[in-house]
Design an enzyme around this catalytic site. Structure first.
Site, PDB file in Angstrom:
ATOM      1  N   TYR A  76       0.836  -1.206   0.000  1.00  0.00           N
ATOM      2  CA  TYR A  76       0.000   0.000   0.000  1.00  0.00           C
ATOM      3  C   TYR A  76       0.867   1.249   0.000  1.00  0.00           C
ATOM      4  O   TYR A  76       0.556   2.234  -0.658  1.00  0.00           O
ATOM      5  CB  TYR A  76      -0.927   0.007   1.228  1.00  0.00           C
ATOM      6  CG  TYR A  76      -1.958   1.110   1.144  1.00  0.00           C
ATOM      7  CD1 TYR A  76      -3.195   0.868   0.543  1.00  0.00           C
ATOM      8  CD2 TYR A  76      -1.695   2.382   1.641  1.00  0.00           C
ATOM      9  CE1 TYR A  76      -4.137   1.876   0.432  1.00  0.00           C
ATOM     10  CE2 TYR A  76      -2.634   3.398   1.523  1.00  0.00           C
ATOM     11  CZ  TYR A  76      -3.855   3.142   0.924  1.00  0.00           C
ATOM     12  OH  TYR A  76      -4.780   4.137   0.818  1.00  0.00           O
ATOM     13  N   PHE A 128      -7.884  21.398 -23.982  1.00  0.00           N
ATOM     14  CA  PHE A 128      -8.179  19.975 -24.094  1.00  0.00           C
ATOM     15  C   PHE A 128      -9.382  19.711 -23.207  1.00  0.00           C
ATOM     16  O   PHE A 128      -9.536  20.319 -22.152  1.00  0.00           O
ATOM     17  CB  PHE A 128      -6.988  19.080 -23.722  1.00  0.00           C
ATOM     18  CG  PHE A 128      -7.361  17.638 -23.926  1.00  0.00           C
ATOM     19  CD1 PHE A 128      -7.508  17.136 -25.204  1.00  0.00           C
ATOM     20  CD2 PHE A 128      -7.669  16.811 -22.864  1.00  0.00           C
ATOM     21  CE1 PHE A 128      -7.953  15.831 -25.422  1.00  0.00           C
ATOM     22  CE2 PHE A 128      -8.107  15.506 -23.072  1.00  0.00           C
ATOM     23  CZ  PHE A 128      -8.242  15.020 -24.359  1.00  0.00           C
ATOM     24  N   THR A 129     -10.216  18.777 -23.623  1.00  0.00           N
ATOM     25  CA  THR A 129     -11.522  18.553 -22.983  1.00  0.00           C
ATOM     26  C   THR A 129     -11.443  18.407 -21.460  1.00  0.00           C
ATOM     27  O   THR A 129     -12.040  19.197 -20.722  1.00  0.00           O
ATOM     28  CB  THR A 129     -12.184  17.307 -23.597  1.00  0.00           C
ATOM     29  OG1 THR A 129     -11.262  16.215 -23.519  1.00  0.00           O
ATOM     30  CG2 THR A 129     -12.547  17.541 -25.056  1.00  0.00           C
ATOM     31  N   ASP A 219       1.182  20.382 -19.982  1.00  0.00           N
ATOM     32  CA  ASP A 219       0.455  19.131 -20.200  1.00  0.00           C
ATOM     33  C   ASP A 219       1.394  18.328 -21.086  1.00  0.00           C
ATOM     34  O   ASP A 219       1.436  18.512 -22.298  1.00  0.00           O
ATOM     35  CB  ASP A 219      -0.891  19.386 -20.887  1.00  0.00           C
ATOM     36  CG  ASP A 219      -1.602  18.063 -21.216  1.00  0.00           C
ATOM     37  OD1 ASP A 219      -0.956  17.006 -21.108  1.00  0.00           O
ATOM     38  OD2 ASP A 219      -2.780  18.112 -21.594  1.00  0.00           O
ATOM     39  N   LYS A 262      -0.247   7.642 -23.269  1.00  0.00           N
ATOM     40  CA  LYS A 262       0.156   7.987 -24.647  1.00  0.00           C
ATOM     41  C   LYS A 262       1.643   7.682 -24.815  1.00  0.00           C
ATOM     42  O   LYS A 262       2.021   6.534 -24.970  1.00  0.00           O
ATOM     43  CB  LYS A 262      -0.145   9.455 -24.952  1.00  0.00           C
ATOM     44  CG  LYS A 262      -1.627   9.753 -25.155  1.00  0.00           C
ATOM     45  CD  LYS A 262      -2.364   9.967 -23.884  1.00  0.00           C
ATOM     46  CE  LYS A 262      -3.762  10.497 -24.093  1.00  0.00           C
ATOM     47  NZ  LYS A 262      -4.533  10.515 -22.854  1.00  0.00           N
ATOM     48  N   ARG A 386     -13.631  15.281 -33.245  1.00  0.00           N
ATOM     49  CA  ARG A 386     -12.971  16.338 -32.494  1.00  0.00           C
ATOM     50  C   ARG A 386     -13.446  17.661 -33.094  1.00  0.00           C
ATOM     51  O   ARG A 386     -12.735  18.338 -33.804  1.00  0.00           O
ATOM     52  CB  ARG A 386     -11.439  16.225 -32.553  1.00  0.00           C
ATOM     53  CG  ARG A 386     -10.866  15.022 -31.851  1.00  0.00           C
ATOM     54  CD  ARG A 386     -10.563  15.161 -30.381  1.00  0.00           C
ATOM     55  NE  ARG A 386     -11.647  14.990 -29.455  1.00  0.00           N
ATOM     56  CZ  ARG A 386     -11.493  14.532 -28.206  1.00  0.00           C
ATOM     57  NH1 ARG A 386     -10.309  14.151 -27.767  1.00  0.00           N
ATOM     58  NH2 ARG A 386     -12.504  14.458 -27.391  1.00  0.00           N
ATOM     59  N   PHE A 453     -19.199  14.395 -25.524  1.00  0.00           N
ATOM     60  CA  PHE A 453     -18.821  13.571 -26.669  1.00  0.00           C
ATOM     61  C   PHE A 453     -18.705  12.099 -26.314  1.00  0.00           C
ATOM     62  O   PHE A 453     -18.879  11.235 -27.168  1.00  0.00           O
ATOM     63  CB  PHE A 453     -17.494  14.059 -27.277  1.00  0.00           C
ATOM     64  CG  PHE A 453     -16.360  14.117 -26.297  1.00  0.00           C
ATOM     65  CD1 PHE A 453     -16.192  15.225 -25.484  1.00  0.00           C
ATOM     66  CD2 PHE A 453     -15.477  13.064 -26.165  1.00  0.00           C
ATOM     67  CE1 PHE A 453     -15.153  15.276 -24.557  1.00  0.00           C
ATOM     68  CE2 PHE A 453     -14.436  13.098 -25.254  1.00  0.00           C
ATOM     69  CZ  PHE A 453     -14.278  14.214 -24.442  1.00  0.00           C
TER      70      PHE A 453
HETATM   71  N1  F0G Z   1      -4.172  16.016 -22.075  1.00  0.00           N
HETATM   72  C1  F0G Z   1      -4.183  15.651 -23.354  1.00  0.00           C
HETATM   73  C2  F0G Z   1      -3.524  16.507 -24.371  1.00  0.00           C
HETATM   74  C3  F0G Z   1      -4.840  14.464 -23.724  1.00  0.00           C
HETATM   75  O1  F0G Z   1      -4.842  14.121 -25.009  1.00  0.00           O
HETATM   76  C4  F0G Z   1      -5.472  13.681 -22.739  1.00  0.00           C
HETATM   77  C5  F0G Z   1      -6.217  12.491 -23.099  1.00  0.00           C
HETATM   78  C6  F0G Z   1      -5.424  14.111 -21.417  1.00  0.00           C
HETATM   79  C7  F0G Z   1      -4.755  15.277 -21.117  1.00  0.00           C
HETATM   80  C8  F0G Z   1      -6.110  13.364 -20.308  1.00  0.00           C
HETATM   81  O2  F0G Z   1      -5.434  12.184 -20.006  1.00  0.00           O
HETATM   82  O3  F0G Z   1      -7.037  10.375 -20.640  1.00  0.00           O
HETATM   83  O4  F0G Z   1      -5.097   9.933 -19.134  1.00  0.00           O
HETATM   84  O5  F0G Z   1      -7.021  11.248 -18.334  1.00  0.00           O
HETATM   85  N2  F0G Z   1      -6.544  12.233 -24.258  1.00  0.00           N
HETATM   86  C9  F0G Z   1      -7.235  11.052 -24.734  1.00  0.00           C
HETATM   87  C10 F0G Z   1      -7.425  11.181 -26.227  1.00  0.00           C
HETATM   88  C11 F0G Z   1      -8.473  10.721 -24.010  1.00  0.00           C
HETATM   89  O6  F0G Z   1      -8.065  10.282 -26.784  1.00  0.00           O
HETATM   90  O7  F0G Z   1      -6.949  12.123 -26.830  1.00  0.00           O
HETATM   91  P1  F0G Z   1      -6.201  10.871 -19.511  1.00  0.00           P
END
Ligand code: F0G
Length: 469
Positions: A76, A128-129, A219, A262, A386, A453
């Protein structure tokens, strides 16, 4: 003298294990996409032939990473794998402190909560979303300060991820530096089409923010891909390794959020990195509320081990050349066929310009969503919208955001598909393009409150439904 005009390159790995995929018929796909509300996120993956939904968590791990899983220390607290991860972050990125999180958005949540006060302004190089949502949930107001070229799909600027320092300066003048907790800089800007930020821009940004006492939070989700573009395109970096460039990028920033899913070639994981010890302590305390103890933060020990190894593999020059080389190969096939795509070709995928592909469909009838559904119906390829659906609604006015870029992303997982798969994808896109005039738009029939989305559902407009039925 050699008579060879060119020398081909190939991947710096060989395949040890394969995963079989199911082939489907057009009838099966029509049924599946209808049941999924014409949203590719709602398809079952077993109904997908080539899965280009995302490059997130979809990479193939190396044998070293799989072996690393067996070394999981599932304690843990204070797991050996945490210290290996911490060592990798220090070695390759140079940050002082690291807190694991279950994935990138976990780190975004913690960072936003410890840095942003209600009414603060958070400038960023395009949104970013999940990142913007966490900034907003913490009371911040996101402001896009990316250069204008980024919003133009055909502009060939080599660093469309760059921050427009004049736009940033104007924000500082308008709100005062005390209202800006940090500038959020994304490497290879996802929604601009995987476009990199230049080292020159980062250096200038550091100077400007330093003058005003504003922090820079990276990021760094696709930082190695960004570094590869700097190596290929920016003067003075031709002979530098991806690893050296990655470390230099981090050196101009104060901390970072990272989705390990990624670049780092793992299926799950992320972290928050900080140089400031006080902020680190605050974050360590908060992470136990949302993720887990600060030495695992929602990750199993084995997953931290795989991520530590993946970080090292991600900054290898040959790996990066093959990774981006495959994306460029697909992009060039599509360019040859006259398909409108975002240029220059980006790092993690090809972005089709749906406004140009389907000019007869207005943006509020979701051209990119429609095109993603059509591609799936044609060949079983799963892509991602997108555009207007991803952009969501303005929290203040309740209206749709109408982004300039209305894109379909063909995202390429790392080390997963072959060149033959790329050819099949290109042929399917060409086929849909030839028949584009028959495609009608869609209507949204279910809209969730957050990040719509992922779960929104659609219906085809009458003309399209007639054709399909
Ligand atoms: N920042 C960027 C630029 C991203 O592309 C993503 C995730 C995140 C942050 C968030 O990271 O998914 O580990 O919580 N992108 C994915 C995509 C979902 O399909 O582009 P996460």
């Amino acid at each position: 003298m050699s008579t060879l005009k060119k020398r081909s390159w190939a991947e710096p790995f060989k395949i040890k294990m394969v995963e079989l995929i199911k082939m489907t018929t057009r009838e099966q796909r029509l049924k599946a996409i209808k049941e999924a509300g014409y949203n590719t996120f709602l398809l079952r993956s077993e109904d997908v032939y080539i899965d280009l939904l995302t490059d997130s968590g979809t990479s193939a791990m190396s044998d070293e990473q799989w072996a690393g899983l067996m070394l999981g220390d599932e304690a843990y607290a204070g797991s050996r794998n945490f210290y290996n991860l911490e060592a990798a972050v220090k070695k390759y990125y140079g940050y002082k402190h690291v807190i694991p999180t279950h994935q990138g958005r976990g780190a975004e949540n913690i960072l936003s909560q410890i840095m942003i006060k209600k009414g603060d302004v958070v400038p960023g190089n395009m949104y970013f979303t999940t990142t913007r949502l966490h900034q907003e949930l913490a009371g911040g107001i996101f402001q896009d300060v990316i250069i204008d070229e980024a919003h133009d799909s055909e502009n060939p600027h080599p660093f469309k991820g760059d921050i427009d320092l004049q736009k940033l300066n104007a924000l500082i003048k308008k709100h005062g530096a005390h209202k800006i907790p940090y500038v959020c800089v994304a490497t290879t800007v996802n929604l601009a089409g995987g476009q990199p930020v230049s080292m020159q821009n980062l250096k200038e940004l550091r100077k400007l923010t330093h003058k005003h006492g504003i922090k820079i939070m990276l990021d760094m989700t696709r930082i190695a891909e960004n570094a590869y573009f700097i190596q290929q395109r920016e003067k003075g970096y031709e002979k530098k390794s991806v690893a050296a460039i990655v470390k230099e990028i981090c050196s101009y920033t104060d901390g970072a959020t990272f989705s390990g899913k990624k670049d780092a070639l793992v299926n799950i994981g992320g972290f928050l990195a900080l140089n400031d010890t006080e902020k680190f302590e605050e974050a360590s305390n908060l992470v136990v509320v949302y993720e887990g103890l600060h030495t695992y933060g929602g990750m199993a020990g084995r997953d931290m081990e795989a991520m530590a190894i993946g970080i090292e593999e991600s900054v290898n020059d040959d790996h990066m050349k093959a990774r981006i080389g495959q994306v460029i190969y697909l992009g060039e096939q599509l360019q040859k066929a006259g398909i409108p795509i975002v240029l220059p070709i980006g790092g993690h995928g090809i972005f089709i310009d749906a406004k140009k592909f389907l000019p007869h469909i207005p943006q509020n009838e979701f051209p990119a969503q429609t095109l993603a559904a059509e591609l799936y119906i044609d060949s079983g390829i799963r892509s991602m919208e997108r555009g207007i659906v991803s952009a969501g609604r303005n929290a203040q006015t309740g209206d749709h955001y109408y982004p300039k870029l209305e894109l379909v992303r063909l995202t390429i997982p790392r080390r997963v598909y072959t060149q033959a798969h790329m050819d099949v994808i290109a042929e399917s896109v060409e086929h849909v393009y030839e028949n584009r005039k028959k495609i009608a738009g869609m209507k949204m029939v279910y809209e969730p409150k957050y990040l719509r989305f992922f779960q929104a559902r659609f219906k085809q407009k009458p003309a399209a439904a007639k054709k399909a039925g």
